[in-house]
Design an enzyme around this catalytic site. Structure first.
Site, short mmCIF file in Angstrom:
data_model
loop_
_atom_site.label_atom_id
_atom_site.label_comp_id
_atom_site.label_asym_id
_atom_site.label_seq_id
_atom_site.Cartn_x
_atom_site.Cartn_y
_atom_site.Cartn_z
N LYS A 23 16.20 1.99 5.23
CA LYS A 23 15.36 1.53 4.58
C LYS A 23 13.80 1.81 5.11
O LYS A 23 12.99 2.34 4.32
CB LYS A 23 15.38 -0.20 4.78
CG LYS A 23 14.11 -0.87 4.55
CD LYS A 23 14.32 -2.41 4.80
CE LYS A 23 13.39 -3.15 5.42
NZ LYS A 23 12.23 -2.60 6.50
N ASN A 24 13.61 1.87 6.50
CA ASN A 24 12.43 2.39 7.07
C ASN A 24 12.37 3.85 7.35
O ASN A 24 11.26 4.19 7.52
CB ASN A 24 12.37 1.72 8.52
CG ASN A 24 12.26 0.12 8.32
OD1 ASN A 24 12.32 -0.51 7.21
ND2 ASN A 24 12.69 -0.45 9.61
N ARG A 97 4.90 -4.06 3.20
CA ARG A 97 3.92 -3.54 4.08
C ARG A 97 3.90 -1.99 3.67
O ARG A 97 2.75 -1.32 4.08
CB ARG A 97 4.16 -3.64 5.75
CG ARG A 97 4.08 -5.05 6.13
CD ARG A 97 4.53 -5.22 7.34
NE ARG A 97 3.63 -4.45 8.31
CZ ARG A 97 2.29 -4.89 8.56
NH1 ARG A 97 1.96 -5.96 7.96
NH2 ARG A 97 1.72 -4.06 9.49
N CYS A 121 7.77 -9.17 6.91
CA CYS A 121 8.11 -10.43 7.58
C CYS A 121 7.49 -11.06 8.37
O CYS A 121 6.57 -10.54 8.89
CB CYS A 121 9.62 -9.84 8.29
SG CYS A 121 10.83 -9.37 7.32
N ASP A 311 14.63 -4.70 16.07
CA ASP A 311 15.32 -5.25 14.88
C ASP A 311 16.92 -5.35 15.00
O ASP A 311 17.57 -5.80 14.33
CB ASP A 311 15.32 -4.12 13.86
CG ASP A 311 13.64 -3.97 13.33
OD1 ASP A 311 13.09 -4.49 12.61
OD2 ASP A 311 13.18 -2.92 13.99
N VAL A 333 8.27 -6.26 21.41
CA VAL A 333 7.56 -5.16 20.07
C VAL A 333 6.69 -6.24 19.60
O VAL A 333 5.72 -5.98 19.05
CB VAL A 333 8.63 -4.58 19.41
CG1 VAL A 333 7.95 -3.90 18.33
CG2 VAL A 333 9.31 -3.74 20.38
N1 EPU Z 1 0.44 -3.02 15.72
C1 EPU Z 1 -0.90 -3.45 15.85
N2 EPU Z 1 -1.81 -3.07 14.99
C2 EPU Z 1 -1.49 -2.05 14.05
C3 EPU Z 1 -0.03 -1.66 13.82
C4 EPU Z 1 0.97 -2.29 14.71
O1 EPU Z 1 -1.27 -4.32 16.81
O2 EPU Z 1 -2.05 -1.30 13.28
C5 EPU Z 1 1.31 -3.81 16.55
C6 EPU Z 1 2.29 -4.83 15.75
O3 EPU Z 1 1.66 -6.21 15.46
C7 EPU Z 1 3.66 -4.83 16.79
C8 EPU Z 1 3.71 -3.63 16.92
O4 EPU Z 1 2.50 -2.86 17.02
O5 EPU Z 1 3.42 -5.87 17.56
C9 EPU Z 1 5.04 -2.53 16.42
O6 EPU Z 1 4.66 -2.55 15.22
P1 EPU Z 1 5.00 -0.89 14.34
O7 EPU Z 1 3.56 -0.75 13.60
O8 EPU Z 1 5.82 -0.24 15.29
O9 EPU Z 1 5.79 -1.71 13.37
P2 EPU Z 1 5.63 -1.42 11.60
O10 EPU Z 1 5.55 0.09 11.30
O11 EPU Z 1 4.89 -2.35 11.09
C10 EPU Z 1 8.16 -0.76 11.24
C11 EPU Z 1 9.44 -1.24 10.51
C12 EPU Z 1 9.91 -2.49 11.23
C13 EPU Z 1 10.39 -2.59 12.60
C14 EPU Z 1 9.13 -1.72 13.61
C15 EPU Z 1 9.46 -1.42 14.85
C16 EPU Z 1 9.02 -0.52 8.39
C17 EPU Z 1 8.65 -0.92 6.99
N3 EPU Z 1 9.06 -1.59 9.44
O12 EPU Z 1 7.27 -1.83 11.29
O13 EPU Z 1 10.93 -2.94 10.58
O14 EPU Z 1 10.79 -3.67 13.36
O15 EPU Z 1 8.64 -0.57 12.86
O16 EPU Z 1 10.52 -0.54 15.08
O17 EPU Z 1 9.44 0.56 8.70
C18 EPU Z 1 12.42 -4.56 9.42
O18 EPU Z 1 13.04 -3.59 9.00
O19 EPU Z 1 12.96 -5.90 9.34
C19 EPU Z 1 11.24 -4.35 10.16
C20 EPU Z 1 10.53 -5.41 10.48
#
Ligand code: EPU
Length: 438
Positions: A23-24, A97, A121, A311, A333
């Site tokens: 998915k990601n 997102r 989420c 995850d 995380v």
């Molecule tokens: N963060 C910030 N500022 C930002 C972006 C992120 O402070 O502008 C912080 C977040 O709040 C968090 C940390 O950085 O505490 C990590 O967030 P990250 O940006 O790595 O996560 P994401 O890209 O929003 C993706 C996956 C998530 C997965 C995370 C970590 C997608 C669509 N989502 O999220 O997947 O948990 O990476 O591997 O790719 C899921 O599949 O259920 C899911 C939540």
């Protein structure tokens, strides 16, 4: 259809299922197609709601998406990309997102982009400050308004040097999707290096991008004037794999997952073995099983790749309720990823959550007000209950708990799980679970 599932648990899950593309990764590769001057083909695409949401958003922007859902093939033709209406984007973005990742490609193609209020989420604040800082550094003008964020590129975006304060997956993807067509060289320090990001880099390279991944989380991109379409087979979903593996362990079962691959699962496999689970890496998948006897408690810390994925934490915690002794889990995380344990406690699990950093190093949530560590004491039999799905991974954990508990549980809000688990009810049935909708 009622948005609930009755789960008559207490029986081991046994059998074989197939896991398709991650998915990601898939959603990001779909966005990357916007950057090409010619059509792209993506294979191993699962039928999940996030794919439907991104398909809708791409279509709104003039991309023609042809899907052979059964075969898992998407053909994406971006030849007629155009601006979409703000209200339509809002309506289609739903709980996803992903819209934020449209910014770079749209700024290159149209000179403007719009992001509605983002979903995803409820596992923490999930800010987008890194994303906006990155886009600004490339030269985009960011204008926050009541209905969302409007962005403009007054001229071609310019390569830049950026250091991320935390190796964010989304921010690294944002940078990649923007830098490949920017003018000049971009250097990112503190990049996330998750396997899904490496697969996105592979896609961009196929399209004509020049990207090198150096040591110590440094990624360097030489911008190019033109990218073409790609043809690519998505890597398997390592979160779905770990979820089913945890379900096998918690229920004392034996599940073979076709499409699961070892390299992306190594950290999970080590932990699975430490808890007392067994696995066998096969030609076309991985078999996971509970060998009988006691499971062992562990100390676990989630982290960015190559650490133990956040995850994977939620599904594994359910299995830890069946392990002997005290397990300590430190979530580093997301600040708020233990909400799902309320339901486990209601079912009889002994889990306490703490604001302190337990079991390992101090993390960025340590001196703040977040319940981000948990102590799980086991083994505890779980009892059936009436529970509500809180988020995607927490929801699957509730399912595992219901499958582990004796008696019939009612799991509500089950459609949230469709966002990221393809045909999960069919897979449950294939593994011998006793589940029904009414
Ligand atoms: N963060 C910030 N500022 C930002 C972006 C992120 O402070 O502008 C912080 C977040 O709040 C968090 C940390 O950085 O505490 C990590 O967030 P990250 O940006 O790595 O996560 P994401 O890209 O929003 C993706 C996956 C998530 C997965 C995370 C970590 C997608 C669509 N989502 O999220 O997947 O948990 O990476 O591997 O790719 C899921 O599949 O259920 C899911 C939540």
């Amino acid at each position: 259809m009622n948005d609930l599932l009755y789960v008559n648990g207490g029986n081991p899950l046994e059998g074989t299922i197939t896991v398709r593309g991650a998915k990601n990764f898939v959603s990001k590769a779909m966005v990357a197609s916007l950057l090409g001057e010619s059509p792209s083909v993506l294979r191993n695409v699962p039928q999940i709601r996030d794919v439907a949401v991104v398909t809708g958003l791409l279509e709104l922007h003039g991309v023609t998406v042809k899907a052979d859902a059964e075969a898992g093939v998407l053909k994406l033709d971006p030849s007629n990309v155009e601006s979409a209406h703000v209200a339509d984007i809002d309506a289609h973005a739903g709980s996803s997102r992903i819209p934020i990742l449209f910014c770079g490609p749209l700024l290159h193609r149209l000179g403007e982009a719009f992001i509605p209020d983002l979903g995803g989420c409820r596992i923490g604040d999930r800010p987008i400050n890194y994303h906006l800082d990155i886009l600004r550094q490339f030269g985009a003008v960011v204008d926050k308004r009541a209905n969302g964020i409007h962005l403009r590129a007054p001229r071609r975006l310019q390569g830049t040097k950026i250091a991320l304060p935390y190796p964010s997956v989304g921010a690294t993807e944002q940078l990649l999707l923007t830098a490949v067509r920017a003018e000049g060289i971009t250097e990112l320090a503190g990049a996330a290096i998750e396997p899904e990001i490496m697969d996105l880099i592979a896609v961009l390279q196929k399209m004509g991008a020049i990207i090198s991944v150096d040591t110590d989380r440094v990624i360097r991109i030489e911008g190019v004037d033109r990218l073409d379409g790609y043809s690519h087979t998505a890597l398997g979903d390592r979160i779905e794999t770990a979820s089913w593996a945890s379900a096998a362990l918690a229920t004392g079962g034996d599940v073979t997952i076709k499409g699961a691959t070892q390299p992306e699962m190594m950290t999970f496999l080590n932990t699975f073995r430490k808890v007392g689970g067994r696995f066998d890496v096969q030609e076309d998948g991985i078999r996971f099983w509970h060998p009988g006897g006691d499971l062992r408690s562990i100390v676990l810390e989630t982290d960015v790749h190559p650490g133990f994925m956040t995850d994977w934490q939620q599904p594994l915690v359910v299995a830890l309720t069946q392990a002997t002794g005290l397990s300590i889990v430190h979530e580093t995380v997301y600040e708020n990823r233990f909400g799902f344990t309320d339901a486990l406690r209601q079912m009889g699990a002994t889990i306490q959550v703490y604001k302190e950093c337990l079991g390992g190093r101090d993390c960025r949530f340590g001196q703040r007000n977040f319940h981000h560590s948990a102590v799980v004491s086991g083994p505890t039999p779980l009892a059936a209950a009436d529970i509500e799905v809180p988020d995607l991974r927490g929801g699957f954990s509730h399912l595992i708990a219901a499958l582990t508990a004796k008696g019939t549980s009612t799991v509500r809000g089950i459609s949230l799980i469709d966002r990221g688990y393809e045909a999960f009810q069919d897979k449950l049935v294939a593994l011998g679970a006793d589940v029904s909708r009414d």
